[in-house]
Write a protein that holds these residues in place. Structure first.
Motif, PDB file in Angstrom:
ATOM      1  N   GLN A 148       0.830  -1.201   0.000  1.00  0.00           N
ATOM      2  CA  GLN A 148       0.000   0.000   0.000  1.00  0.00           C
ATOM      3  C   GLN A 148       0.869   1.258   0.000  1.00  0.00           C
ATOM      4  O   GLN A 148       0.555   2.250  -0.679  1.00  0.00           O
ATOM      5  N   LEU A 149       1.978   1.201   0.746  1.00  0.00           N
ATOM      6  CA  LEU A 149       2.874   2.353   0.799  1.00  0.00           C
ATOM      7  C   LEU A 149       3.505   2.602  -0.567  1.00  0.00           C
ATOM      8  O   LEU A 149       3.622   3.759  -1.013  1.00  0.00           O
ATOM      9  N   SER A 150       3.913   1.542  -1.239  1.00  0.00           N
ATOM     10  CA  SER A 150       4.515   1.686  -2.565  1.00  0.00           C
ATOM     11  C   SER A 150       3.525   2.331  -3.540  1.00  0.00           C
ATOM     12  O   SER A 150       3.895   3.204  -4.353  1.00  0.00           O
ATOM     13  N   TYR A 151       2.278   1.917  -3.445  1.00  0.00           N
ATOM     14  CA  TYR A 151       1.241   2.488  -4.316  1.00  0.00           C
ATOM     15  C   TYR A 151       1.008   3.960  -3.981  1.00  0.00           C
ATOM     16  O   TYR A 151       0.854   4.806  -4.881  1.00  0.00           O
ATOM     17  N   GLN A 199       0.534  14.892   1.353  1.00  0.00           N
ATOM     18  CA  GLN A 199       1.678  14.502   2.190  1.00  0.00           C
ATOM     19  C   GLN A 199       1.201  13.799   3.456  1.00  0.00           C
ATOM     20  O   GLN A 199       1.811  12.831   3.911  1.00  0.00           O
ATOM     21  N   ASP A 200       0.104  14.262   4.026  1.00  0.00           N
ATOM     22  CA  ASP A 200      -0.420  13.650   5.254  1.00  0.00           C
ATOM     23  C   ASP A 200      -0.880  12.222   5.005  1.00  0.00           C
ATOM     24  O   ASP A 200      -0.678  11.335   5.853  1.00  0.00           O
ATOM     25  N   GLU A 201      -1.497  11.978   3.864  1.00  0.00           N
ATOM     26  CA  GLU A 201      -1.963  10.619   3.558  1.00  0.00           C
ATOM     27  C   GLU A 201      -0.777   9.669   3.376  1.00  0.00           C
ATOM     28  O   GLU A 201      -0.816   8.512   3.804  1.00  0.00           O
ATOM     29  N   LEU A 202       0.282  10.177   2.737  1.00  0.00           N
ATOM     30  CA  LEU A 202       1.486   9.350   2.570  1.00  0.00           C
ATOM     31  C   LEU A 202       2.124   9.043   3.928  1.00  0.00           C
ATOM     32  O   LEU A 202       2.536   7.904   4.187  1.00  0.00           O
ATOM     33  N   ALA A 203       2.204  10.046   4.795  1.00  0.00           N
ATOM     34  CA  ALA A 203       2.791   9.853   6.129  1.00  0.00           C
ATOM     35  C   ALA A 203       1.976   8.858   6.945  1.00  0.00           C
ATOM     36  O   ALA A 203       2.524   8.048   7.710  1.00  0.00           O
ATOM     37  N   ALA A 204       0.662   8.895   6.794  1.00  0.00           N
ATOM     38  CA  ALA A 204      -0.199   7.964   7.527  1.00  0.00           C
ATOM     39  C   ALA A 204       0.078   6.524   7.104  1.00  0.00           C
ATOM     40  O   ALA A 204       0.094   5.604   7.935  1.00  0.00           O
ATOM     41  N   GLN A 205       0.301   6.320   5.813  1.00  0.00           N
ATOM     42  CA  GLN A 205       0.586   4.966   5.339  1.00  0.00           C
ATOM     43  C   GLN A 205       1.965   4.501   5.799  1.00  0.00           C
ATOM     44  O   GLN A 205       2.156   3.325   6.125  1.00  0.00           O
ATOM     45  N   GLU A 206       2.916   5.413   5.827  1.00  0.00           N
ATOM     46  CA  GLU A 206       4.248   5.062   6.336  1.00  0.00           C
ATOM     47  C   GLU A 206       4.161   4.631   7.803  1.00  0.00           C
ATOM     48  O   GLU A 206       4.826   3.678   8.234  1.00  0.00           O
ATOM     49  N   ALA A 207       3.340   5.334   8.580  1.00  0.00           N
ATOM     50  CA  ALA A 207       3.148   4.967   9.985  1.00  0.00           C
ATOM     51  C   ALA A 207       2.491   3.601  10.106  1.00  0.00           C
ATOM     52  O   ALA A 207       2.808   2.812  11.011  1.00  0.00           O
ATOM     53  N   GLN A 208       1.591   3.303   9.181  1.00  0.00           N
ATOM     54  CA  GLN A 208       0.922   2.008   9.188  1.00  0.00           C
ATOM     55  C   GLN A 208       1.934   0.879   8.968  1.00  0.00           C
ATOM     56  O   GLN A 208       1.853  -0.182   9.596  1.00  0.00           O
ATOM     57  N   VAL A 209       2.891   1.114   8.091  1.00  0.00           N
ATOM     58  CA  VAL A 209       3.944   0.114   7.845  1.00  0.00           C
ATOM     59  C   VAL A 209       4.773  -0.106   9.111  1.00  0.00           C
ATOM     60  O   VAL A 209       5.082  -1.244   9.478  1.00  0.00           O
ATOM     61  N   GLU A 210       5.133   0.966   9.789  1.00  0.00           N
ATOM     62  CA  GLU A 210       5.941   0.849  11.006  1.00  0.00           C
ATOM     63  C   GLU A 210       5.187   0.100  12.099  1.00  0.00           C
ATOM     64  O   GLU A 210       5.771  -0.709  12.832  1.00  0.00           O
TER      65      GLU A 210
END
Length: 364
Positions: free
Chosen positions: A116-119, A131-142
């Motif tokens: 999902q992050l790659s997409y 930018q906020d939506e991308l950061a939210a997905q990065e947090a989901q990965v962590e």
């Protein structure tokens, strides 16, 4: 009444006889009497050992109770009572199928979050997401990765391994048994080096340092002394017993020593040069101590002294005598200050020919 009178007469008679005997003894001393035979010995300087004796208890270099961090059913038990194991060696495993499934599920979650992050990154490059939506997905990965790490750590708890090299104790478990978290399974002791704990008098605290040599024996090996060194000293003094604790390390390469053994030990201290005299030559006057020293005319004179360490048949002198003084040894109990004696010691006789008389054996 008659019995009371007889008892009074008897008591009076015994008292009179006792007083008369004292008078006769005193008169005999004043009038001369037989000259006592004695031997004399010089006050000498000797180098003596000042070893401290104590009792100590042994403990292993490392010692723990083996217990699982989680509960479960034992599926594999590899504990061989009393045998040596190495660090990392597996001791038992618990049924971990449920936890393994959680790990697999967490791995899938991580992969899905990373996909999902790659997409989202591609969409962000096209300005399709913020930018906020991308950061939210990065947090989901962590979060997914952290959850996976937690499940994997818990999976490790299902396998119990030896934390260090050592010898296992007994256990009474069997494969298939249910155990709870923290329940003791067996013990593990590192016996390569043993620690000996003991107490010493507080007045020796300033003389004991790390590195001091000790020698110890145990009833299991009475003819085999073990040598070690003090490696730790408790800085506190026991105010009740006036002692302090110390610990020594003993090499146990031969695997002879065991935790809990009682050992008799000597703390080896440097020898000291000090005046010594035979212990039997020292007499007591209340709390004071004295000897009979021979003066220039060979007559015994009373000399009060201060003593130190008591040895097997000697005692050290801290005050009152000097090297080369001659004191009465055997026969000292028959000596009176200032009265002539028969000196049997050849060395003394040569120095005091005018006081020497032929004599037989001395009686102490």
């Amino acid at each position: 009444m008659l019995k009371r009178q007889k008892r009074s007469i008897t008591t009076t008679l015994l008292t009179t006889l006792f007083i008369c005997s004292l008078s006769i003894t005193a008169h005999a001393r004043r009038s001369g009497g037989p000259t006592p035979s004695i031997t004399a010995t010089p006050v000498v300087i000797e180098h003596i050992e000042r070893n401290l004796s104590s009792l100590g208890s042994l403990k292993a270099n490392q010692s723990i109770n083996i217990a699982p961090q989680i509960g479960g059913r034992i599926v594999s038990l590899m504990i061989d009572d009393g045998h040596f194991v190495t660090q990392g060696e597996t001791l038992l495993t618990l049924d971990s199928r449920e936890q393994a499934a959680k790990v697999n599920e967490a791995k899938i979650t991580v992969k899905d979050a990373e996909r999902q992050l790659s997409y989202m990154v591609k969409l962000f490059e096209k300005r399709a997401v913020s930018q906020d939506e991308l950061a939210a997905q990065e947090a989901q990965v962590e979060r997914a990765k952290a959850n996976l790490s937690s499940h994997m750590a818990n999976l490790d708890y299902y396998t119990v391994t030896a934390p260090f090299d050592g010898v296992l104790g007994f256990n009474d478990l069997s494969t298939g048994a249910m155990i709870t978290a923290g329940s003791n399974i067996t013990t593990l002791d590192d016996l390569s080096t043993m620690k000996l704990y003991f107490e010493l008098p507080e007045n020796t605290f300033s003389e004991i340092t790390t590195g001091t040599i000790i020698q110890a024996t145990t009833d299991a090996y009475p003819d085999h002394p073990f040598t070690g060194t003090i490696d730790a000293i408790n800085p506190r003094i026991d105010p009740v017993n006036l002692t302090f604790s110390a610990r020594a390390s003993l090499d146990n390469t031969n695997n002879q020593l065991r935790p809990g053994m009682l050992m008799r030990l000597n703390v080896v201290r440097p020898t000291i040069a000090t005046l010594v005299v035979p212990a039997r030559s020292v007499l007591f006057d209340g709390n004071d101590q004295y000897v009979y020293i021979l003066d220039e005319e060979g007559l015994p004179q009373q000399r009060y002294i201060e003593t130190g360490i008591i040895l097997e048949n000697k005692i050290t002198i801290t005050h009152g005598l000097a090297e080369g003084d001659y004191i009465v040894d055997k026969g000292v109990v028959k000596v009176t200050a200032g009265r002539p004696v028969k000196i049997l010691s050849t060395e003394i006789a040569e120095n005091h020919l005018d006081t020497v008389e032929p004599a037989g054996d001395a009686r102490s």
